[in-house]
Design a protein around this motif. Sequence first.
Motif, PDB file in Angstrom:
ATOM      1  N   ALA A 138       0.813  -1.217   0.000  1.00 55.58           N
ATOM      2  CA  ALA A 138       0.000   0.000   0.000  1.00 55.58           C
ATOM      3  C   ALA A 138       0.846   1.267   0.000  1.00 55.58           C
ATOM      4  N   GLY A 139       2.145   1.137   0.280  1.00 55.12           N
ATOM      5  CA  GLY A 139       3.021   2.304   0.321  1.00 55.12           C
ATOM      6  C   GLY A 139       2.779   3.201   1.513  1.00 55.12           C
ATOM      7  N   VAL A 140       2.375   2.596   2.645  1.00 56.63           N
ATOM      8  CA  VAL A 140       2.112   3.376   3.854  1.00 56.63           C
ATOM      9  C   VAL A 140       3.180   3.078   4.903  1.00 56.63           C
ATOM     10  N   THR A 141       3.329   3.999   5.837  1.00 53.19           N
ATOM     11  CA  THR A 141       4.285   3.842   6.929  1.00 53.19           C
ATOM     12  C   THR A 141       3.789   2.810   7.919  1.00 53.19           C
ATOM     13  N   LEU A 142       4.674   1.913   8.347  1.00 53.15           N
ATOM     14  CA  LEU A 142       4.368   0.952   9.403  1.00 53.15           C
ATOM     15  C   LEU A 142       5.420   1.099  10.494  1.00 53.15           C
ATOM     16  N   MET A 143       4.966   1.344  11.709  1.00 57.48           N
ATOM     17  CA  MET A 143       5.867   1.445  12.854  1.00 57.48           C
ATOM     18  C   MET A 143       5.408   0.489  13.936  1.00 57.48           C
ATOM     19  N   THR A 144       6.322  -0.333  14.422  1.00 61.40           N
ATOM     20  CA  THR A 144       6.046  -1.150  15.601  1.00 61.40           C
ATOM     21  C   THR A 144       6.285  -0.280  16.827  1.00 61.40           C
ATOM     22  N   ALA A 145       5.369  -0.318  17.779  1.00 62.48           N
ATOM     23  CA  ALA A 145       5.383   0.650  18.886  1.00 62.48           C
ATOM     24  C   ALA A 145       6.435   0.302  19.942  1.00 62.48           C
ATOM     25  N   TYR A 146       7.695   0.378  19.538  1.00 61.99           N
ATOM     26  CA  TYR A 146       8.805   0.185  20.475  1.00 61.99           C
ATOM     27  C   TYR A 146       9.216   1.550  21.004  1.00 61.99           C
ATOM     28  N   ARG A 147       8.574   1.955  22.069  1.00 59.55           N
ATOM     29  CA  ARG A 147       8.763   3.310  22.583  1.00 59.55           C
ATOM     30  C   ARG A 147      10.173   3.555  23.100  1.00 59.55           C
ATOM     31  N   LEU A 148      10.871   2.487  23.535  1.00 57.10           N
ATOM     32  CA  LEU A 148      12.228   2.672  24.054  1.00 57.10           C
ATOM     33  C   LEU A 148      13.147   3.287  23.010  1.00 57.10           C
ATOM     34  N   GLN A 149      12.917   2.975  21.748  1.00 53.95           N
ATOM     35  CA  GLN A 149      13.798   3.483  20.697  1.00 53.95           C
ATOM     36  C   GLN A 149      13.659   4.987  20.492  1.00 53.95           C
ATOM     37  N   THR A 150      12.627   5.592  21.063  1.00 56.66           N
ATOM     38  CA  THR A 150      12.387   7.013  20.841  1.00 56.66           C
ATOM     39  C   THR A 150      12.754   7.876  22.029  1.00 56.66           C
ATOM     40  N   GLU A 151      13.094   7.283  23.173  1.00 54.83           N
ATOM     41  CA  GLU A 151      13.299   8.094  24.376  1.00 54.83           C
ATOM     42  C   GLU A 151      14.778   8.390  24.603  1.00 54.83           C
ATOM     43  N   PRO A 152      15.092   9.486  25.294  1.00 58.24           N
ATOM     44  CA  PRO A 152      16.468   9.997  25.336  1.00 58.24           C
ATOM     45  C   PRO A 152      17.510   9.066  25.943  1.00 58.24           C
ATOM     46  N   PHE A 316       6.328   8.997  15.680  1.00 54.61           N
ATOM     47  CA  PHE A 316       5.527   8.445  14.584  1.00 54.61           C
ATOM     48  C   PHE A 316       4.920   9.558  13.746  1.00 54.61           C
ATOM     49  N   GLY A 317       4.295  10.539  14.400  1.00 54.20           N
ATOM     50  CA  GLY A 317       3.690  11.642  13.671  1.00 54.20           C
ATOM     51  C   GLY A 317       4.706  12.398  12.836  1.00 54.20           C
ATOM     52  N   TYR A 318       5.889  12.619  13.400  1.00 50.75           N
ATOM     53  CA  TYR A 318       6.956  13.314  12.676  1.00 50.75           C
ATOM     54  C   TYR A 318       7.376  12.515  11.438  1.00 50.75           C
ATOM     55  N   CYS A 319       7.511  11.201  11.602  1.00 51.22           N
ATOM     56  CA  CYS A 319       7.894  10.358  10.468  1.00 51.22           C
ATOM     57  C   CYS A 319       6.863  10.423   9.347  1.00 51.22           C
ATOM     58  N   VAL A 320       5.587  10.362   9.706  1.00 47.47           N
ATOM     59  CA  VAL A 320       4.532  10.412   8.692  1.00 47.47           C
ATOM     60  C   VAL A 320       4.528  11.771   7.991  1.00 47.47           C
ATOM     61  N   LEU A 321       4.620  12.838   8.775  1.00 48.66           N
ATOM     62  CA  LEU A 321       4.535  14.182   8.207  1.00 48.66           C
ATOM     63  C   LEU A 321       5.727  14.528   7.323  1.00 48.66           C
ATOM     64  N   THR A 322       6.885  13.946   7.615  1.00 47.03           N
ATOM     65  CA  THR A 322       8.096  14.256   6.851  1.00 47.03           C
ATOM     66  C   THR A 322       8.459  13.174   5.843  1.00 47.03           C
ATOM     67  N   GLY A 323       7.693  12.080   5.823  1.00 45.75           N
ATOM     68  CA  GLY A 323       8.010  10.986   4.919  1.00 45.75           C
ATOM     69  C   GLY A 323       9.263  10.233   5.315  1.00 45.75           C
ATOM     70  N   THR A 324       9.590  10.251   6.607  1.00 46.74           N
ATOM     71  CA  THR A 324      10.772   9.563   7.129  1.00 46.74           C
ATOM     72  C   THR A 324      10.413   8.136   7.529  1.00 46.74           C
ATOM     73  N   ASP A 325      11.269   7.187   7.203  1.00 47.91           N
ATOM     74  CA  ASP A 325      11.031   5.808   7.614  1.00 47.91           C
ATOM     75  C   ASP A 325      11.370   5.647   9.095  1.00 47.91           C
ATOM     76  N   PRO A 326      10.454   5.141   9.916  1.00 48.83           N
ATOM     77  CA  PRO A 326      10.756   4.948  11.332  1.00 48.83           C
ATOM     78  C   PRO A 326      11.766   3.822  11.524  1.00 48.83           C
ATOM     79  N   GLU A 327      12.623   3.960  12.521  1.00 48.36           N
ATOM     80  CA  GLU A 327      13.572   2.881  12.806  1.00 48.36           C
ATOM     81  C   GLU A 327      12.856   1.615  13.289  1.00 48.36           C
ATOM     82  N   PRO A 328      11.934   1.728  14.254  1.00 48.58           N
ATOM     83  CA  PRO A 328      11.196   0.517  14.644  1.00 48.58           C
ATOM     84  C   PRO A 328      10.083   0.211  13.656  1.00 48.58           C
TER      85      PRO A 328
END
Length: 356
Positions: A138-152, A316-328
């Motif tokens: 479908a050409g859509v973004t898929l992110m697995t919700a691994y929140r640890l990968q996003t925190e400082p 996730f929102g940033y990745c979708v809005l910028t067309g960036t592939d999420p790491e998770p």
Amino acid sequence: MALEEAFSNFTRRDWERESIAGTVRLAIIGVGGFACQRALPAIHNGNYCEPTVLVTSSPDRATDVAEEYDVPHVIDYDAFLAGTHTDAYDSVYVATPNAFHSQYATAAADFGKHVICEKPLETTAERAREVVDACTTAGVTLMTAYRLQTEPTVRRTRELVREGAIGDVVQVHGSFSHPLLETASPDTWRLDPDLAGGGALVDLGVYPLNTIRFLLDCEPTGVYATTTSSGGPFTGIDEHVALQLEYETGATASCTASFDAHARSALELVGTQGMIDIESPFGGVVPQEIVVESGDVRMEYTGPTIDEVCEEFDYFGYCVLTGTDPEPDGEDGLADLHAIEAAYESAETRCRVALD
């Protein structure tokens, strides 16, 4: 990397590379405890997502939640699958029991909607592959919700590892335990192997499993696992689990998880020239306490608590809005399911199982 540099501007969002406007409209699929208590507040407090549709088995009982978060549409699962209100959302957050992830994620992909799906991505690697393939097609973004990968704290730790601050990582120790029945009834879906796909490993152990892969930036090559259960409400699932993992770099990791132990999480990396110890990384609200020893230098950092769930949805929102592939992404979630299946095979056969 000098340790002072690592601790400078510690909570920076290194993934937030440009200033953007707008939000991603989310359909929240599954309005259970986590969605109500953690996800919706985090989305509300964040910058890049907003809930516009709630999908639940009992729409009448979700009206208070909808009013609290100003969500204009509440529908049931059949209505979602039929395509009701597809014009009201851009993405979906799948927070149903694990066995239903693929059904709703693939439907969303068919509607052309981006997907953030709770971990594990599904109950089996085969079913997770269906989700990955559907989103790719479908050409859509898929992110697995691994929140640890996003925190400082975890992101700063990965920087230290990559820069060789502790030399070559030799050993990693990760643990996560939570007395499930203190907050859930014995008939919770998390204790149903058909709905959950497993027990403590898939619900809790997946956090250190995924976080260690993220920090080492390499895949496990073998696993030896043991599981135990006292019966009763834990019949049919792993109440306690212990894993010994081997990695491509020669590092080893020990991971433990429990559904029936004092609430506790910890993560420690030991290298040839130092160590990193993170306090309580897996609980959702990280205290930002980290100790680093590099050679003869020891530094401790304590900062303001960070809501990982808020970081996750903003990422996730940033990745979708910028067309960036999420790491998770979906492949990341799929890799963990391969490791989980190998771990359960090892526990059953009492033998080491190799991973490709």
